[in-house]
Design an enzyme around this catalytic site. Structure first.
Site, mmCIF file in Angstrom:
data_model
loop_
_atom_site.group_PDB
_atom_site.id
_atom_site.type_symbol
_atom_site.label_atom_id
_atom_site.label_comp_id
_atom_site.label_asym_id
_atom_site.label_seq_id
_atom_site.Cartn_x
_atom_site.Cartn_y
_atom_site.Cartn_z
ATOM 1 N N SER A 25 0.824 -1.209 0.000
ATOM 2 C CA SER A 25 0.000 0.000 0.000
ATOM 3 C C SER A 25 0.858 1.260 0.000
ATOM 4 O O SER A 25 0.358 2.353 -0.252
ATOM 5 C CB SER A 25 -0.927 -0.008 1.213
ATOM 6 O OG SER A 25 -0.179 -0.156 2.399
ATOM 7 N N CYS A 26 2.141 1.118 0.297
ATOM 8 C CA CYS A 26 3.061 2.255 0.252
ATOM 9 C C CYS A 26 3.171 2.795 -1.179
ATOM 10 O O CYS A 26 2.982 2.056 -2.135
ATOM 11 C CB CYS A 26 4.464 1.834 0.672
ATOM 12 S SG CYS A 26 4.668 1.604 2.433
ATOM 13 N N VAL A 27 3.510 4.088 -1.283
ATOM 14 C CA VAL A 27 3.772 4.688 -2.593
ATOM 15 C C VAL A 27 5.187 5.251 -2.586
ATOM 16 O O VAL A 27 5.571 5.957 -1.649
ATOM 17 C CB VAL A 27 2.767 5.815 -2.911
ATOM 18 C CG1 VAL A 27 3.146 6.538 -4.202
ATOM 19 C CG2 VAL A 27 1.357 5.249 -3.042
#
Lengths: 156, 200
Positions: A25-27
């Site tokens: 879910s990290c960007v």
């Protein structure tokens, strides 16, 4: 390769690679100035710091993205030349985090808001979906590469 | 929750003991469900920065199967069980009698159930220990890069802290050795409640 962990920010002003491994879910936001040959990356975990004090300014979109731009400029990059590409923001498990709901989606939105506010134009992205990614910026060639566990390599 | 709060050796010992109790119950539950002996090692407990957690558990790009369960009540937090690829194949063999692709829906659902039992009994052991009610949410399951699956858990804890405590154990089912990890992360408020309850 210079590995940028969650919440970390790295900038490089010589040929080499900068990458964020295993984005869920990290960007990760990658910036590259092809004239100054300066590149950098921030690995964002959450959309908004909501005033939280942190040792990891890269942890949040609202603190990490402006901070990366500042570090880029300190190394001689110019805003009007910077190429910005982003990857990540997947939804791997159907669970909601805190008040954020689909955290990957929120991260993508928050990063884009920051880029807009800073006057940076997004030139490529590989975001969303339900697959984890590794994102690598190669300063020697100026290429942005995304790797996934199941669907291989692609350039964005 | 600062690094100093967490790096206190007494606190780390307490958390290690809690992890011990929790994982012990978890393994007992799994053992009675599958009718096989399940062994477990004493948990190793680490204090680590958010950005480095994946490295404790393995290669961040390595493909793993993971089950996440959030819980609320007297303690709030989330826990995750992670099986590496060979462990997952080991589980398929041990529990279903044949191997299959990591992303096979039937296999995924089995992993989800095993993870749910492990995490669910972990949480209920903690609830019993504290004499309180803790409710677990429905489990989430994924097969992907280790770093990527950890994001769910880290996003939860990252709202409050830059550091977290990771408990790591190895589970074995009869002669199949399974590198499984139970990672349990209480929020700062829960952490405070733990230390208060124990008079620390």
């Amino acid at each position: 390769m210079l590995n940028v962990g969650i919440g970390e920010i790295a900038v490089l002003d010589k040929p080499g690679k900068i990458g964020a491994i295993g984005l869920g879910s990290c960007v990760a936001v990658a910036m590259y100035d092809p004239i100054a040959k300066v590149g950098g990356m921030v690995h964002v975990l959450l959309p908004d710091s909501r005033g939280q004090k942190t040792e990891l300014p890269g942890k949040f979109a609202n603190t990490g993205v402006p901070y990366l731009l500042k570090l880029m400029e300190q190394k001689g990059a110019r805003k009007d030349r910077i190429i910005v590409k982003i990857a990540g923001g997947a939804s791997l498990m159907n669970v909601s985090v805190g008040n954020f709901g689909d955290i990957g989606k929120r991260n993508i939105e928050a990063v884009k808001e920051q880029l807009n506010a800073l006057g940076l134009r997004l030139q490529g992205e590989d975001t969303g979906g339900n697959e984890g990614r590794t994102f690598i910026l190669d300063l020697a060639t100026g290429t942005f590469t995304v790797k996934t566990a199941r669907s291989g390599l692609r350039q964005i | 929750m600062s690094k100093d709060d967490l790096s206190n050796p007494v606190i780390l010992d307490v958390l290690k003991e809690l992890a011990n109790i929790g994982t012990g119950h978890a393994v007992t539950a799994l053992s009675s469900m599958i009718g096989k002996f399940v062994g477990i090692t004493v948990p190793e407990v680490y204090l680590e920065s958010l950005g480095k957690v994946a490295n404790i558990l393995g290669d961040p790009e390595e493909e793993v199967a993971a089950v996440y369960v959030g819980y609320h009540g007297e303690l709030d937090g989330g826990a995750m069980v992670i099986f590496d690829a060979s462990s997952t194949h080991g589980l398929f063999q041990a529990l279903m009698g044949s191997d299959m692709d990591l992303c096979d829906p039937m296999g995924l659902s089995m992993i989800q159930e095993v993870g749910n039992i492990l995490v669910g009994s972990f949480v209920s052991a903690l609830a019993t220990f504290f004499g309180s009610t803790i409710l677990a949410e429905p489990p989430g399951v994924a097969v992907d890069m280790l770093g990527a699956v950890l994001n769910v858990l880290l996003a939860e804890v990252g709202q409050h802290a830059d550091y977290l405590i990771v408990a790591k154990t190895t589970i074995s089912i009869e002669d199949v050795n399974i590198r499984g990890w139970i990672v349990d992360i209480p929020t700062p408020e829960s952490f405070k409640r733990i230390t208060e309850k124990l008079g620390l």
